[in-house]
Each structure stands twice: as structure tokens, then as C-alpha cells.
Design a protein around this motif. Structure first.
Motif, PDB file in Angstrom:
ATOM      1  N   ASP A  58      61.075   5.252  83.870  1.00 56.74           N
ATOM      2  CA  ASP A  58      61.931   5.326  82.618  1.00 56.74           C
ATOM      3  C   ASP A  58      62.389   7.076  83.058  1.00 56.74           C
ATOM      4  OD1 ASP A  58      62.525   5.712  79.878  1.00 56.74           O
ATOM      5  OD2 ASP A  58      60.873   5.935  79.031  1.00 56.74           O
ATOM      6  N   THR A  59      63.109   7.266  83.536  1.00 53.29           N
ATOM      7  CA  THR A  59      63.345   8.869  83.743  1.00 53.29           C
ATOM      8  C   THR A  59      63.758   9.684  82.472  1.00 53.29           C
ATOM      9  OG1 THR A  59      65.572   7.522  84.704  1.00 53.29           O
ATOM     10  CG2 THR A  59      66.208   9.935  84.345  1.00 53.29           C
ATOM     11  N   ALA A  60      63.884   8.542  81.132  1.00 55.37           N
ATOM     12  CA  ALA A  60      63.743   9.765  80.237  1.00 55.37           C
ATOM     13  C   ALA A  60      62.030  10.402  80.227  1.00 55.37           C
ATOM     14  CB  ALA A  60      63.509   9.205  78.612  1.00 55.37           C
ATOM     15  N   GLU A  61      61.007   9.914  80.667  1.00 56.73           N
ATOM     16  CA  GLU A  61      59.372  10.567  80.526  1.00 56.73           C
ATOM     17  C   GLU A  61      60.042  11.469  82.185  1.00 56.73           C
ATOM     18  OE1 GLU A  61      56.235   9.998  79.930  1.00 56.73           O
ATOM     19  OE2 GLU A  61      57.207   8.769  78.229  1.00 56.73           O
ATOM     20  N   LYS A  97      74.242   2.557  84.151  1.00 57.73           N
ATOM     21  CA  LYS A  97      73.479   2.328  82.780  1.00 57.73           C
ATOM     22  C   LYS A  97      72.973   3.987  81.813  1.00 57.73           C
ATOM     23  CE  LYS A  97      72.747  -1.698  84.365  1.00 57.73           C
ATOM     24  NZ  LYS A  97      73.323  -1.778  85.804  1.00 57.73           N
ATOM     25  N   CYS A  98      73.368   4.720  82.630  1.00 54.76           N
ATOM     26  CA  CYS A  98      73.432   5.897  81.324  1.00 54.76           C
ATOM     27  C   CYS A  98      75.071   5.806  80.861  1.00 54.76           C
ATOM     28  CB  CYS A  98      73.197   6.754  82.905  1.00 54.76           C
ATOM     29  SG  CYS A  98      72.616   8.264  81.480  1.00 54.76           S
ATOM     30  N   HIS A  99      74.786   6.679  79.257  1.00 56.89           N
ATOM     31  CA  HIS A  99      76.437   6.230  78.928  1.00 56.89           C
ATOM     32  C   HIS A  99      76.600   7.970  79.909  1.00 56.89           C
ATOM     33  CE1 HIS A  99      71.989   8.098  76.754  1.00 56.89           C
ATOM     34  NE2 HIS A  99      73.466   9.453  76.241  1.00 56.89           N
ATOM     35  N   PHE A 100      76.188   9.184  79.763  1.00 62.85           N
ATOM     36  CA  PHE A 100      76.822  10.655  80.624  1.00 62.85           C
ATOM     37  C   PHE A 100      77.397  10.135  81.949  1.00 62.85           C
ATOM     38  CE2 PHE A 100      73.589  12.388  77.673  1.00 62.85           C
ATOM     39  CZ  PHE A 100      74.032  13.324  77.061  1.00 62.85           C
ATOM     40  N   MET A 123      73.947  10.334  86.773  1.00 63.29           N
ATOM     41  CA  MET A 123      72.770   8.466  86.963  1.00 63.29           C
ATOM     42  C   MET A 123      71.722   8.724  87.117  1.00 63.29           C
ATOM     43  SD  MET A 123      75.241   6.967  90.036  1.00 63.29           S
ATOM     44  CE  MET A 123      74.776   7.845  91.461  1.00 63.29           C
ATOM     45  N   PRO A 124      70.481   8.493  86.304  1.00 60.79           N
ATOM     46  CA  PRO A 124      69.088   8.139  86.285  1.00 60.79           C
ATOM     47  C   PRO A 124      68.879   7.991  87.477  1.00 60.79           C
ATOM     48  CG  PRO A 124      70.341   6.213  84.760  1.00 60.79           C
ATOM     49  CD  PRO A 124      71.302   7.064  85.443  1.00 60.79           C
ATOM     50  N   VAL A 125      68.611   7.521  88.380  1.00 64.47           N
ATOM     51  CA  VAL A 125      67.811   7.741  90.139  1.00 64.47           C
ATOM     52  C   VAL A 125      67.945   8.936  90.554  1.00 64.47           C
ATOM     53  CG1 VAL A 125      69.989   6.436  90.746  1.00 64.47           C
ATOM     54  CG2 VAL A 125      67.923   7.273  91.956  1.00 64.47           C
ATOM     55  N   LEU A 126      69.468   9.543  90.300  1.00 65.59           N
ATOM     56  CA  LEU A 126      69.539  10.927  90.957  1.00 65.59           C
ATOM     57  C   LEU A 126      68.801  12.022  89.902  1.00 65.59           C
ATOM     58  CD1 LEU A 126      70.753  11.630  93.025  1.00 65.59           C
ATOM     59  CD2 LEU A 126      72.859  11.917  92.245  1.00 65.59           C
ATOM     60  N   ARG A 127      68.892  11.856  88.485  1.00 66.80           N
ATOM     61  CA  ARG A 127      68.765  12.888  87.698  1.00 66.80           C
ATOM     62  C   ARG A 127      66.990  13.199  88.017  1.00 66.80           C
ATOM     63  NH1 ARG A 127      71.174  13.944  82.660  1.00 66.80           N
ATOM     64  NH2 ARG A 127      71.957  11.983  82.386  1.00 66.80           N
ATOM     65  N   ALA A 128      66.697  11.777  87.910  1.00 69.28           N
ATOM     66  CA  ALA A 128      65.071  11.781  88.201  1.00 69.28           C
ATOM     67  C   ALA A 128      64.902  12.257  89.881  1.00 69.28           C
ATOM     68  CB  ALA A 128      64.379  10.793  88.401  1.00 69.28           C
ATOM     69  N   GLN A 182      71.460  16.769  79.412  1.00 72.86           N
ATOM     70  CA  GLN A 182      72.376  16.281  79.814  1.00 72.86           C
ATOM     71  C   GLN A 182      71.415  14.613  79.483  1.00 72.86           C
ATOM     72  OE1 GLN A 182      76.037  16.575  82.596  1.00 72.86           O
ATOM     73  NE2 GLN A 182      75.849  18.341  82.513  1.00 72.86           N
ATOM     74  N   CYS A 183      70.139  14.451  79.545  1.00 70.39           N
ATOM     75  CA  CYS A 183      69.828  13.169  78.874  1.00 70.39           C
ATOM     76  C   CYS A 183      69.363  13.567  78.161  1.00 70.39           C
ATOM     77  CB  CYS A 183      68.704  13.060  80.134  1.00 70.39           C
ATOM     78  SG  CYS A 183      67.166  11.930  79.600  1.00 70.39           S
ATOM     79  N   THR A 184      69.647  12.160  77.296  1.00 66.08           N
ATOM     80  CA  THR A 184      69.217  11.873  75.362  1.00 66.08           C
ATOM     81  C   THR A 184      67.926  11.254  75.411  1.00 66.08           C
ATOM     82  OG1 THR A 184      70.625   9.793  75.504  1.00 66.08           O
ATOM     83  CG2 THR A 184      71.618  12.515  74.701  1.00 66.08           C
ATOM     84  N   GLU A 185      67.092  11.607  76.466  1.00 69.33           N
ATOM     85  CA  GLU A 185      65.910  10.407  76.709  1.00 69.33           C
ATOM     86  C   GLU A 185      65.851   9.155  75.453  1.00 69.33           C
ATOM     87  OE1 GLU A 185      63.155  13.330  74.790  1.00 69.33           O
ATOM     88  OE2 GLU A 185      63.292  14.598  76.191  1.00 69.33           O
ATOM     89  N   CYS A 186      66.905   8.464  76.221  1.00 69.77           N
ATOM     90  CA  CYS A 186      67.352   7.301  75.218  1.00 69.77           C
ATOM     91  C   CYS A 186      66.559   6.011  75.656  1.00 69.77           C
ATOM     92  CB  CYS A 186      69.353   6.903  75.593  1.00 69.77           C
ATOM     93  SG  CYS A 186      69.735   6.292  76.780  1.00 69.77           S
ATOM     94  N   ARG A 187      66.464   6.285  76.696  1.00 68.82           N
ATOM     95  CA  ARG A 187      65.713   4.784  77.906  1.00 68.82           C
ATOM     96  C   ARG A 187      65.694   3.890  78.177  1.00 68.82           C
ATOM     97  NH1 ARG A 187      59.680   3.186  75.372  1.00 68.82           N
ATOM     98  NH2 ARG A 187      58.779   4.477  76.909  1.00 68.82           N
ATOM     99  N   ARG A 188      67.770   3.536  78.326  1.00 72.03           N
ATOM    100  CA  ARG A 188      68.361   2.523  78.523  1.00 72.03           C
ATOM    101  C   ARG A 188      68.605   2.463  80.325  1.00 72.03           C
ATOM    102  NH1 ARG A 188      74.010   0.637  79.765  1.00 72.03           N
ATOM    103  NH2 ARG A 188      74.165  -0.958  78.561  1.00 72.03           N
ATOM    104  N   CYS A 189      67.840   3.529  81.253  1.00 67.81           N
ATOM    105  CA  CYS A 189      68.118   2.761  82.095  1.00 67.81           C
ATOM    106  C   CYS A 189      66.224   2.006  82.787  1.00 67.81           C
ATOM    107  CB  CYS A 189      67.671   4.742  83.072  1.00 67.81           C
ATOM    108  SG  CYS A 189      66.817   5.772  82.533  1.00 67.81           S
ATOM    109  N   SER A 190      65.294   2.481  81.998  1.00 68.53           N
ATOM    110  CA  SER A 190      64.014   1.817  82.168  1.00 68.53           C
ATOM    111  C   SER A 190      64.350   0.881  81.002  1.00 68.53           C
ATOM    112  CB  SER A 190      63.391   2.969  80.764  1.00 68.53           C
ATOM    113  OG  SER A 190      62.120   2.068  80.352  1.00 68.53           O
TER     114      SER A 190
HETATM  115  S1  SF4 Z   1      67.348   8.521  79.367  1.00 71.32           S
HETATM  116 FE1  SF4 Z   1      69.001   9.529  80.342  1.00 71.32          FE
HETATM  117  S2  SF4 Z   1      68.919   8.986  82.477  1.00 71.32           S
HETATM  118 FE2  SF4 Z   1      68.399   7.368  81.069  1.00 71.32          FE
HETATM  119  S3  SF4 Z   1      70.282   6.361  80.343  1.00 71.32           S
HETATM  120 FE3  SF4 Z   1      68.878   7.417  78.400  1.00 71.32          FE
HETATM  121  S4  SF4 Z   1      70.227   9.521  79.155  1.00 71.32           S
HETATM  122 FE4  SF4 Z   1      70.997   8.679  80.803  1.00 71.32          FE
END
Ligand code: SF4
Ligand code: SF4
Lengths: 183, 539, 293
Positions: free
Chosen positions: B179-182, B104-107, B117-122, B163-171
Motif C-alpha cells: 500500500d503506497t499510501a502507507e 493505477k494512480c490518478h496523478f 507511479m506508485p511503485v516509483l513513489r515508494a 502528490q499522493c492522496t493516500e487513496c490506496r488504489r494502487c494497493s
Molecule cells: S495511494 Fe498514492 S500512490 Fe497509490 S494510487 Fe493513491 S495517490 Fe497514487
């Protein structure tokens, strides 16, 4: 002529294999994702590549004219030009088609002695490969242009006010982009 | 022998290793790739802010000039934050790795790097958490998904936290609300304990702290920048506007991101505010001290964010206004909505915002006392207080980009649409799974809108651009509207790369085009000085 | 390899229980001590973990909003995905916990013959639902062992359950298998089982009944005990976590009610006074009002 028919007949298999070979350049998880998610908005990269190579394949067919093939190449290369690839890796996907065709059609080519036609066809692919470099370079140039434009957009108003030029935060003309990379 | 005459294609370029290696993520060390990361923060900025460990450093280099006891600092910081934030603690514990967030992450979608991947980023930080804060991790190490904190791990954390814009889409997709942004926010806080910020963030932060806005415009410059618009406005409309600055006793204080004051195309939106407020005869003032609504401090640490946003209430109090009106901005509004009141409230020296034009009381802002300009304008239009000529926007085929922060950290979705549709006759939505709460990030939020990481920004911007391209091809869309200052700059770049020809416009630029002002001359050009539809021939 | 590990472990556990009962005759250990210990671990573990999570405060109100906020009266609010009241939050949580709403969002659009078609990639969602609901149903049907008169609802659920069991994943399959074996093939002394469980929950187990129950029941009981004891340490514990998630269990009424941060502390700021001191002359020259001339 004969090769054309053969290629058409095997189109689905060839496209599929070609696509698989391209996505195999990405880490396994990503390859899975690119392959399995069929939605063009959830998986724009996979969708663009698939659609692109289908179009490229059609245009490439020995009987077809491939003069207007550039936009399809562009769609794919534009993506790869901003990913973690070297220039050669970014455009290598086009050569994978040769490999796939040889593997897929080996027997038929041998049986029907289609080497001449195959050579002609591969020449077409090679020519195409040359234009992929051009497109790749254009994409990269565009990136630099965008960077320059951004600075311009930001400073324009200030420059307009003549004596009010101030330092742009974060903009470090003293540091080159690749300075950041350990040599 | 005769059988295998044709050489295999991969033999021809056997030097190119085009097949990705299969390795578990822990065994794949981070590699700093060009175009994906920002310059390191310069010491002067951190010194000015009294932030720890200022130094000259380059992220791509081996030596980060870390303090002797960096590990201790990092882990102590982690322990402290586990105690302070339930979100952090919970999110370190409860992920079941179901993978719902993974794609779900645009990156990730645009770049393909699994660690995006948000799960791996966290998981990058979670593995450290397991090692030092859970029994199973302490006992079983790698089998329990735990790993030692080393310099390489630190570098990896840095690389992916930026490399995360704290966009909360994953959440939105996570069944447990993770919320990976957190996680990114905390990761950045921890990195900042070691002086590891980016220059693009630290610069604006120190500017904003000392001078009131990210750009570091001093009061007189800020004022003259705005005054500069006035002559443009006069050229276009024939109307002279006289805004006030730092005026005591005004009814309303207006705060907006400073980006719009100086960077095109945000400037047209700023002109829109000036024209609208003038037309209404609004009793309002700008402030040079609180001249920034945005807050790059939030991309540094909670404390820094709090330090910067202090100015808004302080200035409202000093000037004695009744309430505050906020301009179009994404992260600014997430902070005003979800943080400002907690940081600096209660704002009981202010009154419940009430539109002086329509008498509508904004009950939804009764505690924070700050109203979003889209809410304000929507209310005006709804009550028929504006004379609009949407025909002036007839050359525009508009689609709407919902900014991450205002969509997933606030929920302002319909107000801007209502306004946009009132001032534009041609409006087309992008596909449903790319808008509103599912919106795709511009790819350059949270201070990632620098120049040196352009490749990263383009990757991140691809999913959004892809949807724009779709509506362009299907409906002939040529304009991408939004209510975010960073979007206006970032999407301009991203559209230029992916979907050339699409222009990016703020909501109040569109309003300004359509707004029929009392005593204006016949308009022939839009805010960008381009001929209005039907007026081309006249020149 | 990784997938095999749990399988091997389950087999080992089964064998352990078998050996315990058949050869060592440890009926009391497997029928009474271990279940109690497991239950104790479960309760203490769960309570500990929830309290532990709960001990960290929620400094900011940060719901992830997934719909239109409450603003002007004529704009329709999405009361469930962007709740502004406690009722809305309860609804949101209910949807989340009972129906896995977020997983359901795994939407997918497809372009079929030039038209955008919206479908849902429901598999993760369906699997998740089937898994957790079967789990719940299994749990409920076990109530027949704990309650004197089996109420009507549970009987209906038992009927439902017989076809839903398809959805039960690996670890529970073992559970269920031993359960099914017991029920249909080995015909354990069901009344005996009931007496034992009733005894267990009334803290008054009858040792005489222990030897009358079939070994397979002990295996079943043992596996459940292990599962119970393991639960607080496992990822399954997310069940408790979801209720505490600040992105889901808070109302998006931030601008209406002030949220307080228990560990809030004053920060260093740059005051207006300092600012004016820095720029007074420039401000005056530019005609910007100042506090001190
Ligand atoms: S909050 Fe971060 S990890 Fe989650 S979708 Fe947005 S950029 Fe990707
Ligand atoms: S969706 Fe939530 S639980 Fe599932 S992998 Fe992502 S963060 Fe973990």
C-alpha cells in the motif's frame, strides 16, 4: 482536392504518427503507457488525445468545414493546460501534424506537385493553432476562476454572518503562487 | 538538393524541446513546477502544536532552513518506524517491481509524471532505505537501487509525498498488498520531524486542536453557523428546528466534518442531517468541542492524528451519551473505522449502538460504537420509517462517486447506494473499473485541496471526471453524489474544469429533498433554493 | 546491458561447476558440501527474514477492503474481498497466493462500437501464474528424488509439467535446461542421483556414488544450490512477504473487535477543560452549557 484524397488514404498512418509524436513529449514510460493502454477509463489521457486528433484531422481535411472544431481541441488542450508544460509546449501538438504530413506524403506531394494545396492546408493548420492559444488561455482563466470560487464557497457562509469573518486557514494572500518558485 | 525543399516543422520551432529526455529516474532531479505544490507551513501552527522545527520556509526555494543534523533525524525516524510498523518494513522489502500498480494512480494517469507511479513513489524512499538499512545497498550502492540521502533527495521526497492522496488504489492491484499510501504516510511523518508540513494541513490541524474543528470556528460561531441553516430550512419547509449543543444526557452524539458546516455545497448535506434528525425526533446533540470528524492530523503523523481524534470519545464520555453517529466523510471514516478504537478505546463507557427508531442493533459497530449515517439512514428506509418523495429529485440524474477512504479502508458501498436509489429515481453507475474498490480519487484528498496546487488537483481529478463525462454523455447524468466532505468541495472544482454543468451533492442533501416531513408546507424549492421539478412555473 | 548481467552470471556459474567437476574433481564439494551449505543458507535466511519482518508489530488493523463490508444483515457482504472472519481471510489469502487475485484485477474496459465491453488485461496475470505454477511443479517433480516410492499425484503432475515448461522464465530456463538435458540427452545415472539425494536428506551421503553421476547433474545441482542460497536475499523472498502483508491478512472487523497497538503511548491532548477555559464566556453568552459557571 487531390491532397484531400491522399490524406484520407493515409489517414491511419498519419494519425498514428501524429499520436506518437505527441506522446513522445512525455517521459518514455509514460509514452508507453499512453500508447499501449487502449482502455479509455484506465488511460483517459491517451484515449482523449487519440480521439481528439482523429476528429481534428477529419475536420481539417481540405474538403471539410472546420468551424466546429473547437470542442475537440478543447478536450486535448484542457489536459495539457494543467500539466507541466509551458504554454507553447502545451499547444505545440498541433504543429506536429505539419511535420508528420510532410514526412508521410513527401513523395506524393512532389510527384503530383501538390505544393499549392499543401500550403492552403497548412494555412488551415496555422489558423487552428491560433485558436488553440485562445482555448489554452480560457482553460488557464478557468483555473483561476475555480480558485476564486473555492475561496468564495468557503467564506460565503461566514460573510453571511456579518461580523463573523475569520481567517481562512492555509489561505495566504501574502504569498503569491509563483513566490514559491525559485527564480 | 532540390529534394529537400520543405523545411521541417521542428526546425521552425527548434527552441521548443518537446521530446522528453530518456534518463533513469535517479538521474532526473526534482523540479518544483508551479501549481503542483502547497505553501510551506507557518511557524505559528507548529509552535502551537509543539511540533519540531517551526520556521518560515518556502518549498520552492533552495534553503529549507533544515536543522544541522537533519539527516540523522530523518534516518533515526526511519529506523524507529521500521521497528514500529510491519507494513512499512515489509513494503520497503517485498516490492518485485511487477508494475501492476504503476498505471493505477490518478496523478500518473492524469499527469504523466513517472514519479507518480506508485511503485516509483515508494522507490524514492525505498532507495534511501536500501542505502542505510540493507547490506546489499550498503555494499553495492546504485547497482542495488540504493542512494544517498541528500537535500535534493529530501526535496524530491517532499514533492511526491504531497502528490499522493493516500487513496490506496494502487494497493488493490498489488499482488503483495503493498500500500503506497502507507509509505506516503511514513514519508510525511519523517518530513514532519523536520518541520516540513504544508500550510494547508498545519493550519487546520492547529485549529482543530485548539478550537475543535479545522476551520477554527469558536464554540459560539460553530453554533451560530448551524443556527444559520435553521432559517434556510424554515424558509424551505416551514419547519422550525431546534438542535442542541453540548447537551448532557442525550442518547447520541453526532460528529461530522466541519467543512459541511460552512462550505457550499456541503452545507446542504448538513441541513439534511438537521432535517432528518428532527423528523425522527432523535435524542441527539452536537458538540462544539468535538466539532470535527475529519482529521488533517492523519496527513501529518500518526501521533498528531491521535491527538486530534481524542476529543470524540472524551466528549461522548463527558456528555454521557450511549453511542456516536458519524456524518458523511471519507478520511474521517477510514480513521474511525480503522484507528479510533485502537487509539482511544476501549469505549466501554458506551453501549452497542441501537437505532431508537427501528431497534436495529448495529452489531458491526459493537466495539467502536460509532455508526455511519448512511448505515443509519439505510436501516430507516429499509424499515419503512421515512416518508419519501423521490419525485422531488426528478430533475436529478445521479451517478455515484465512491470515496477512496470509505471504499478501500472500510467498504461502505451498498448502503449509500441503497439510500440514493430510494430518494432518486434516476441513478446510473459509472463504468465498473472506476467505482467501488476501483474508484478514482477526487484528486484533492489528504490535505491537497488547497488553491495554489490547482493544476495538480485537476490532473488528479481527471480520471474521475473522465468517467463522469462518459455517463453524462451516455445517460445525461447531471449530479455526482458522494459521502465525503472533501469530495463535495474538491469535485465541485474538478467538475467545473473538466465536465462543467455537473453538480456535486452529498447523500443527505438528496435525502433532505425527498424527505416528507410532518407538518411541512408544500415544498417548491430544493435545498439549494432552486425550484423543484414541476414547480418551476409557480415561481 | 542490464538484462545481460544475469545471463552472464549464469554462464559463469555453469562453467564454474564444470571446471570443478571435470578438471578439479571436486565431487564431494559440489555434491555434498555446497548443497548442504546452500540449504542451510536458505533455511536460515528465510527464517531470519520472516522473523525479522514479524518482529515489527502491526499497530493498526489496516486491510485494504475490496468489496462490501459486513454491516446490516440485509446487505450482502463480499466475504472474500472484504472478510470479517478468519475464514474469509484465509480464503482471501488463498486466492491471493494461489490465483494472484490482485493481479487479475488488471481489468480493462473497451469501448467497442459504442458499447462498453469488459475484458481483462490478463497478460501479467497469466504470465505470473504460469511462472509460479511451473516453479511449483518443478519443485514437486523433484520430490521423486527425495521419496522412495513416487506417489501417484506426482506422476500426474510430471505429465502436466512437460507442456507447462514453456512458461518458465530465464533463470529457471537454465535450471530446467540442465534438467531436461540430463533427463533426455545425457542420461545421468538417475538411480545414482537418487541415492545421493536420499543420502543428502538423511544426512548420510554415500561418497562412493559421487563419481558415478554425470557432470551435468553437478551443474544442475550447483545452480539449484546457488538459487537456494540466493533466495533469501532476492526479490523472490516476496513469497514469504505476501503472507505477512497487513493489507491482506487481516479481517476488516475493526468496529467489531478492538485491535491493540503494542507500542501505544499517551499523547498530548487538548482537554475539554482547557477548551472551556479558553472560551467559557463566549460559550455562556451563546447559551452553550458549561461545566463551571
Ligand atoms: S495511494 Fe498514492 S500512490 Fe497509490 S494510487 Fe493513491 S495517490 Fe497514487
Ligand atoms: S504492484 Fe506491488 S509489487 Fe508490483 S510494482 Fe507495485 S508495489 Fe511493487
Amino acid at each position: 482536392m487531390k491532397l484531400n484524397a491522399l490524406l484520407l488514404e493515409k489517414k491511419t498512418e498519419i494519425i498514428e504518427k501524429w499520436f506518437d509524436a505527441i506522446v513522445a513529449c512525455y517521459p518514455p514510460d509514460t509514452a508507453q503507457f499512453l500508447k499501449n493502454k487502449k482502455d479509455r477509463f484506465t488511460n483517459p489521457m491517451g484515449a482523449t488525445i487519440l480521439q481528439g486528433i482523429e476528429n481534428i484531422f477529419d475536420k481539417l481535411l481540405p474538403d471539410n468545414d472546420c468551424s466546429d472544431i473547437a470542442p475537440f481541441l478543447d478536450n486535448i488542450i484542457r489536459i495539457r493546460a494543467v500539466q507541466d508544460f509551458t504554454p507553447s509546449q502545451a499547444v505545440a501538438f498541433i504543429f506536429l501534424l505539419k511535420k508528420v504530413i510532410r514526412e508521410e506524403l513527401r513523395q506524393e506531394i512532389q510527384e503530383n506537385k501538390l505544393y499549392e494545396e499543401l500550403l492552403a492546408f497548412e494555412l488551415k493548420i496555422d489558423n487552428l493553432a491560433l485558436s488553440t492559444f485562445d482555448i489554452y488561455m480560457k482553460c488557464r482563466e478557468k483555473l483561476y476562476e475555480i480558485k476564486a470560487n473555492e475561496v468564495k464557497n468557503m467564506t460565503f457562509r461566514l460573510l453571511q454572518q456579518a461580523n463573523l469573518i475569520c481567517e481562512i486557514p492555509g489561505y495566504r494572500p501574502d504569498v503569491k503562487d509563483d513566490d514559491n518558485i525559485k527564480k | 538538393m532540390a529534394k529537400d525543399q520543405t523545411p521541417k516543422a521542428d526546425e521552425l520551432f527548434s527552441t521548443i524541446d518537446y521530446k522528453a529526455p530518456e534518463k533513469s529516474w535517479m538521474d532526473t532531479p526534482v523540479e518544483f513546477k508551479p501549481g503542483t505544490f502547497c505553501h510551506g507551513s507557518r511557524p505559528k501552527y507548529l509552535e502551537l502544536l509543539h511540533m519540531p522545527y517551526p520556521k518560515e520556509w518556502k518549498p520552492g526555494e533552495e534553503d529549507w532552513k533544515l536543522p544541522e543534523n537533519w539527516k540523522e533525524i530523518f534516518l533515526d525516524g526511519m529506523a524507529e518506524r521500521l521497528k514500529k510498523y510491519r507494513s512499512f518494513k515489509l513494503f520497503m522489502d517485498i516490492c518485485v517491481r511487477c508494475g501492476a500498480c504503476a498505471d493505477k494512480c490518478h496523478f500518473y494517469i492524469g499527469g504523466g509524471d513517472p514519479k507518480n507511479m506508485p511503485v516509483l513513489r515508494a522507490e524514492l524512499l525505498r532507495s534511501v532505505y536500501r542505502k542505510y538499512f540493507t547490506t546489499s545497498g550498503k555494499l553495492f550502492g546504485k547497482t542495488a537501487g540504493a542512494r544517498e540521502l541528500t537535500v535534493d533527495v529530501l526535496r524530491e521526497l517532499w514533492y511526491y509525498a504531497y502528490q499522493c492522496t493516500e487513496c490506496r488504489r494502487c494497493s488493490v492491484f498489488c499482488p503483495y498488498g503493498i500500500d503506497t499510501a502507507e509509505v506516503t504516510i511514513i514519508a510525511r511523518e519523517l518530513l514532519n520531524l523536520l518541520g516540513l508540513n504544508t500550510d494547508w494541513i498545519a493550519g487546520p490541524v492547529s485549529n482543530c486542536y485548539m478550537k475543535g474543528n479545522h476551520l477554527g470556528l469558536e464554540p459560539h460561531t460553530f453554533k451560530s453557523s448551524i443556527e444559520f441553516f435553521l432559517s434556510d430550512i424554515e424558509d424551505i419547509t416551514g419547519i422550525k428546528i431546534e438542535p442542541t449543543f453540548n447537551r448532557k444526557g442525550a442518547e447520541i452524539l453526532f460528529v461530522t466534518p466541519s467543512g459541511d458546516v460552512f462550505a457550499d455545497p456541503g452545507t446542504y448535506t448538513a441541513m439534511g442531517y438537521l432535517m432528518l434528525f428532527h423528523e425522527l425526533g432523535l435524542d441527539y446533540t452536537w458538540s462544539t468541542y468535538a466539532s470535527e470528524g475529519g482529521n488533517f492530523g492523519f496527513f501529518t503523523s500518526n501521533e498528531t492524528a491521535k491527538r486530534l481524534h481524542y476529543k470524540i470519545y472524551a466528549e461522548a464520555k463527558r456528555l454521557g451519551v450511549k453511542w456516536i453517529l458519524g456524518g458523511e466523510c471519507g478520511h474521517m471514516w477510514r480513521l474511525i473505522h480503522q484507528y479510533l478504537n485502537t487509539w482511544h478505546g476501549p469505549a466501554d463507557f458506551l453501549e452497542v449502538p441501537k437505532s431508537p427508531i427501528t431497534d436495529t442493533a448495529f452489531e458491526n459497530a459493537r466495539s467502536t460504537k460509532m455508526v455511519h449515517v448512511a448505515e443509519f439512514t439505510a436501516d430507516l428506509i429499509r424499515n419503512g420509517k421515512l416518508k419519501l418523495d423521490p419525485g422531488r429529485n426528478d430533475d436529478i440524474k445521479l451517478t455515484w462517486h465512491d470515496s477512496c477512504n470509505t471504499s478501500r479502508g472500510m467498504g461502505i458501498l451498498e448502503e449509500p447506494r441503497y439510500v440514493a436509489k430510494s430518494v432518486c429515481n434516476h441513478f446510473y453507475e459509472m463504468p465498473e473499473n472506476t467505482i467501488k474498490e476501483y474508484t478514482f480519487c477526487c484528486g484533492s484528498g489528504t490535505g491537497l485541496n488547497a488553491g495554489e496546487n490547482m493544476e495538480l488537483r485537476m490532473r488528479g481529478g481527471f480520471p474521475r471526471a473522465n468517467a463522469v463525462k462518459f455517463v453524462r454523455d451516455v445517460h445525461g447524468v447531471n449530479t455526482l453524489g458522494n459521502i465525503c466532505a472533501i469530495d463535495r468541495a474538491a469535485l465541485t472544482a474538478s467538475m467545473d474544469y473538466w465536465v462543467p454543468g455537473i453538480r456535486v451533492a452529498g447523500l443527505h442533501e438528496l435525502v433532505a429533498n425527498a424527505l416528507v416531513m410532518k407538518g411541512e408546507k408544500e415544498r417548491t424549492v430544493n435545498m439549494r433554493n432552486e425550484p423543484l421539478p414541476g414547480k418551476e412555473a409557480k415561481e | 546491458m542490464r538484462a545481460l548481467t544475469p545471463f552472464v552470471m549464469v554462464i559463469a556459474l555453469v562453467l564454474l561447476a564444470f571446471a570443478g567437476i571435470k578438471t578439479a574433481n571436486l565431487h564431494f564439494l559440489f555434491g555434498v558440501v555446497i548443497p548442504y551449505a546452500a540449504l542451510g543458507t536458505f533455511i536460515i535466511g528465510v527464517v531470519y527474514r520472516v522473523l525479522n519482518w514479524g518482529s515489527s508489530p502491526v499497530p493498526f488493523r489496516i486491510p485494504t477492503t475490496c468489496g462490501q463490508e459486513k454491516s446490516l444483515p440485509w446487505i450482502k457482504q463480499n466475504k472474500i474481498d472484504n472478510p470479517s472472519s478468519s475464514l474469509g481471510v484465509i480464503m482471501r489469502m488463498a486466492f491471493e497466493v494461489l490465483l494472484f487475485r490482485s493481479l487479475f484485477r488488471n481489468m480493462k474496459t473497451e469501448l467497442k462500437s459504442g458499447k462498453v465491453v469488459y475484458g481483462s488485461e490478463k497478460w501479467l496475470w497469466v504470465a505470473g501464474l504460469a511462472f509460479h505454477w511451473s516453479f511449483l511443479i518443478i519443485l514437486i517433480r523433484h520430490f521423486r528424488c527425495f521419496i522412495e516410492n513416487v506417489p501417484f499425484v506426482f506422476k500426474t503432475i510430471e505429465g502436466l509439467d512437460s507442456f507447462l515448461q514453456i512458461g518458465v522464465p530465464l533463470f529457471y530456463i537454465t535450471e530446467a535446461t540442465s534438467g531436461v538435458l540430463m533427463r533426455y540427452f545425457y542420461k545421468v545415472h538417475i538411480v545414482g542421483v537418487k541415492i545421493l539425494t536420499m543420502g543428502l536428506i538423511s544426512f548420510n551421503p554415500d561418497p562412493k556414488i559421487l563419481n558415478e553421476i554425470g557432470t551435468i547433474f553437478y551443474v544442475h545441482l550447483f545452480l539449484i544450490s546457488v538459487l537456494l542460497a540466493y533466495f533469501p536475499f532476492s526479490k523472490l523472498m516476496h513469497m514469504g512477504g505476501v503472507f505477512l502483508s497487513p493489507t491482506r491478512n487481516l479481517a476488516n472487523n475493526n468496529r467489531m473487535e478492538r485491535h491493540t497497538n503494542p507500542w501505544d503511548y499517551p499523547v498530548e491532548v487538548h482537554t475539554y477543560e482547557e477548551y472551556e477555559n479558553d472560551f467559557r464566556d463566549k460559550m455562556k453568552k451563546a447559551g452553550i452549557p458549561v461545566e463551571k459557571e
